[in-house]
Design a protein around this motif. Sequence first.
Motif, PDB file in Angstrom:
ATOM      1  N   ARG A  84       3.839   5.674  -5.761  1.00 52.89           N
ATOM      2  CA  ARG A  84       3.840   5.637  -6.975  1.00 52.89           C
ATOM      3  C   ARG A  84       2.517   6.951  -7.621  1.00 52.89           C
ATOM      4  O   ARG A  84       2.809   7.601  -8.612  1.00 52.89           O
ATOM      5  N   ALA A  85       1.571   6.936  -6.820  1.00 54.45           N
ATOM      6  CA  ALA A  85       0.520   7.798  -7.229  1.00 54.45           C
ATOM      7  C   ALA A  85       1.103   9.257  -6.994  1.00 54.45           C
ATOM      8  O   ALA A  85       0.796  10.170  -7.640  1.00 54.45           O
ATOM      9  N   SER A 123       0.921  -1.096   0.005  1.00 51.26           N
ATOM     10  CA  SER A 123       0.110   0.051   0.064  1.00 51.26           C
ATOM     11  C   SER A 123       0.869   1.263  -0.079  1.00 51.26           C
ATOM     12  O   SER A 123       0.528   2.308  -0.671  1.00 51.26           O
ATOM     13  N   TYR A 124       1.950   1.353   0.843  1.00 52.12           N
ATOM     14  CA  TYR A 124       2.839   2.289   0.955  1.00 52.12           C
ATOM     15  C   TYR A 124       3.540   2.686  -0.683  1.00 52.12           C
ATOM     16  O   TYR A 124       3.568   3.664  -1.277  1.00 52.12           O
ATOM     17  N   TRP A 125       3.902   1.569  -1.177  1.00 47.24           N
ATOM     18  CA  TRP A 125       4.395   1.352  -2.706  1.00 47.24           C
ATOM     19  C   TRP A 125       3.189   2.223  -3.551  1.00 47.24           C
ATOM     20  O   TRP A 125       3.726   3.132  -4.673  1.00 47.24           O
ATOM     21  N   MET A 185      13.540   9.063  -7.039  1.00 47.11           N
ATOM     22  CA  MET A 185      12.442   7.676  -6.561  1.00 47.11           C
ATOM     23  C   MET A 185      12.545   6.881  -7.769  1.00 47.11           C
ATOM     24  O   MET A 185      12.026   5.890  -7.508  1.00 47.11           O
ATOM     25  N   GLY A 186      13.382   6.985  -8.847  1.00 47.20           N
ATOM     26  CA  GLY A 186      13.119   5.934  -9.752  1.00 47.20           C
ATOM     27  C   GLY A 186      13.476   4.561  -9.447  1.00 47.20           C
ATOM     28  O   GLY A 186      13.033   3.610  -9.867  1.00 47.20           O
ATOM     29  N   ASN A 187      14.890   4.514  -8.774  1.00 42.50           N
ATOM     30  CA  ASN A 187      15.290   3.162  -8.309  1.00 42.50           C
ATOM     31  C   ASN A 187      15.169   2.973  -6.794  1.00 42.50           C
ATOM     32  O   ASN A 187      16.154   3.220  -6.171  1.00 42.50           O
ATOM     33  N   ASP A 188      13.947   2.743  -6.471  1.00 40.13           N
ATOM     34  CA  ASP A 188      13.942   2.700  -5.013  1.00 40.13           C
ATOM     35  C   ASP A 188      13.812   1.297  -4.502  1.00 40.13           C
ATOM     36  O   ASP A 188      13.051   0.546  -4.513  1.00 40.13           O
TER      37      ASP A 188
END
Length: 199
Positions: free
Chosen positions: A124-125, A118-120, A140-143
């Motif tokens: 993303r949103a 849910s955090y992910w 944040m692209g490669n988290d």
Amino acid sequence: MKANRMEAFSDGVWAIIITIMVLEFKLPEGHDWQSLTALGPKFLSYIFSFVYVGLYWNNHHHLLHMVRTINGRLMWLNLLLLFWLTFVPFTTAWMGESHFAATPTALYGIVLLLAATSYWLLQRAIIKQHPTDSTFVSSMGNDWKVKLSPVLYLTAVLTAYLSPWVSGSFFVLVAAIWFFPDKRIEHALRKSDYNQTKP
């Protein structure tokens, strides 16, 4: 609606979660140190969960600084995250009461796995609100932490039926990698402020 209203609501839910967890403690029957020893598993499960709730609160606080506009999608995704976290007191109490039996420990991992997912989704949103060439999106692209955590939670769930201590070690590992807030968000905020103040 500004993000601080959603953050204030979330903070209230986190405070209630911690309160419920500590209220699960019952007074020992005796009046000596040995009486407290019997509560050892409950104390350990409480410490586990307190750290996890604190980690989510800390990282959620940093993440919401990157929100540009609040919409229905963000509100529902935030509620989904809080929904799974509200199960933490129940699974914490069951795990401690059962002395880290396999099924309660596995359920604890499942709840954390669903919260991490849910955090992910929330992250993303928020990322989609920013231009693809923005500092926030590129940082944040490669988290790797968000991608690795579900794998470790799933491993903890599966190993719960082999050894609760092995399973617990994966919970500790996830907590360790999330212990410090994401510096990339702070970097993106600082760079954004710098660009706005440039003549």
